[in-house]
Design a protein around this motif. Structure first.
Motif, PDB file in Angstrom:
ATOM      1  N   TYR A 152       1.888   2.662  -3.490  1.00 26.24           N
ATOM      2  CA  TYR A 152       0.960   3.557  -4.190  1.00 26.24           C
ATOM      3  C   TYR A 152       1.311   5.015  -3.924  1.00 26.24           C
ATOM      4  N   TYR A 153       1.539   5.357  -2.667  1.00 25.97           N
ATOM      5  CA  TYR A 153       1.773   6.757  -2.316  1.00 25.97           C
ATOM      6  C   TYR A 153       3.155   7.231  -2.763  1.00 25.97           C
TER       7      TYR A 153
ATOM      8  N   GLU B  71      -8.826   3.353   2.240  1.00 26.15           N
ATOM      9  CA  GLU B  71      -9.235   2.711   0.995  1.00 26.15           C
ATOM     10  C   GLU B  71      -8.048   1.946   0.412  1.00 26.15           C
ATOM     11  N   TYR B  72      -8.140   0.618   0.408  1.00 26.33           N
ATOM     12  CA  TYR B  72      -7.042  -0.208  -0.100  1.00 26.33           C
ATOM     13  C   TYR B  72      -6.875  -0.011  -1.604  1.00 26.33           C
ATOM     14  N   LYS B  73      -5.612   0.089  -2.030  1.00 27.05           N
ATOM     15  CA  LYS B  73      -5.302   0.351  -3.434  1.00 27.05           C
ATOM     16  C   LYS B  73      -4.842  -0.900  -4.184  1.00 27.05           C
TER      17      LYS B  73
ATOM     18  N   THR C  48      -4.416   6.453 -10.403  1.00 22.54           N
ATOM     19  CA  THR C  48      -4.771   5.039 -10.323  1.00 22.54           C
ATOM     20  C   THR C  48      -3.578   4.242  -9.787  1.00 22.54           C
ATOM     21  N   PRO C  49      -3.837   3.081  -9.186  1.00 16.83           N
ATOM     22  CA  PRO C  49      -2.713   2.240  -8.746  1.00 16.83           C
ATOM     23  C   PRO C  49      -1.774   1.878  -9.897  1.00 16.83           C
TER      24      PRO C  49
ATOM     25  N   GLU D 193       0.823  -1.206   0.000  1.00 18.02           N
ATOM     26  CA  GLU D 193       0.000   0.000   0.000  1.00 18.02           C
ATOM     27  C   GLU D 193       0.862   1.263   0.000  1.00 18.02           C
TER      28      GLU D 193
ATOM     29  N   PRO E  12      -2.543   8.935   3.643  1.00 14.65           N
ATOM     30  CA  PRO E  12      -3.697   8.384   2.907  1.00 14.65           C
ATOM     31  C   PRO E  12      -5.022   9.066   3.216  1.00 14.65           C
TER      32      PRO E  12
END
Length: 320
Positions: A200-201, A265-267, A232-233, A197, A224
């Motif tokens: 993503y960031y 919110e899981y990506k 988008t991921p 996760e 987050p």
């Protein structure tokens, strides 16, 4: 030994000779008034004198300088000889020789974590071969588990809880495989969740158009929750790959303080293999966020069927 400081790189740290420094958790601190602590070791038939000098208190840790008088001996050999595997205190026993094997995943390669990622203990060589035979693609990622993972949530509101920084590394090939699978992964353990996760960031940072700094590879605790993000991921992962290619490197190194709690919110993570966690832990918050708050029904079932909790306990496959 919580975190290397001189040198700060884990791989360099374990190869270093002569001296190094760590942030450490010190038990019975009152007994260490002043001065140095020394111990004489025998490593492969070579005598070594190891000395520890306590420095300043930094948060809940202490700076400790280590020195030893044999330049042929690495720090990895020093701690293998002088150190003791810190098994969880709730086991109520001393560390046993067998713990060096059983309290470690079969795929472990890089030293540096405060504790083992225990969800991975369920995966034996036979299980991994079976997954391979079934065509299940798997990848390995690294997060150096810190003591902050086990720090209980004592504040009434989660905003009062501070997360420690943990260091991650992910190979370019893993990023490519994520793209091939629509950036959807089954994570083994909360350690893998935090790493995936956080990617993503980091990808959002690298695609922002801002100047790339050390902070670009660090995910802050509350990042987050700072508003909507339209990246988008897939684009986030592509941003990381593009940065790696532009800089001629194959491994992403970063750090994270991410806290995953209800509202997150899981990506990337779509399913989760994990043990059962204790109350007032950030890991239980992570599970609650993953199953949309329905953790109590799952845990009631585990309790009513005498499932074992924590490090050497039973596991679960969670599918939201």
């Amino acid at each position: 030994m919580l975190e290397p400081v001189v040198p700060a790189d884990y791989e360099l740290m374990f190869q270093t000779t002569g001296r190094c420094s760590w942030l450490c958790m010190i038990g019975n601190l009152k007994k260490w008034k002043t001065g140095n602590l020394s111990i004489e070791l025998d490593i492969n038939g070579k005598p070594v004198m190891l000395t520890a000098t306590r420095g300043n208190e930094i948060g809940t840790s202490h700076w400790v300088d280590f020195e030893w008088d044999n330049s042929e001996i690495s720090f990895s050999e020093i701690i293998d000889s002088a150190g003791e595997l810190p098994i969880p205190p709730y086991l109520n026993r001393d560390t046993q020789e067998s713990d060096k094997t059983t309290y470690q995943t079969v795929y472990s390669k890089i030293k540096g974590s405060v504790a083992a990622p225990t969800a991975g203990l369920h995966f034996t060589d036979d299980v991994l071969r079976s997954l391979d035979d079934c065509g299940v693609q798997r990848d390995e990622i690294t997060l150096h588990v810190g003591a902050g993972t086990f720090k209980p949530v004592k504040s009434d509101e989660i905003e009062g809880h501070d997360m420690h920084t943990e260091y991650i590394s992910v190979h370019r090939s893993t990023l490519e495989n994520l793209l091939c699978h629509g950036t959807a992964a089954i994570a083994v353990g909360t350690t893998s969740v935090r790493t995936l996760e956080s990617l993503y960031y980091i990808g959002v940072h690298l695609g922002s158009g801002n100047e790339i700094t050390e902070n670009s590879f660090h995910v802050k605790q509350w990042e987050p929750y700072n508003g909507e993000c339209d990246v988008t991921p897939e684009d986030a992962i592509r941003n990381i790959i593009a940065w790696l290619d532009a800089n001629g490197v194959n491994v992403l190194h970063g750090s994270t303080q991410i806290i995953i709690a209800p509202g997150y919110e899981y990506k990337i993570v779509k399913m989760l293999v994990t043990n059962f966690h204790q109350p007032q832990s950030t890991l239980l918050l992570l599970v609650s966020a993953f199953v949309n708050g329905d953790w109590r029904r799952i845990y009631d079932y585990a309790l009513s069927h005498d499932f074992r909790f924590l490090s050497y306990g039973d596991s679960s496959l969670l599918i939201p």
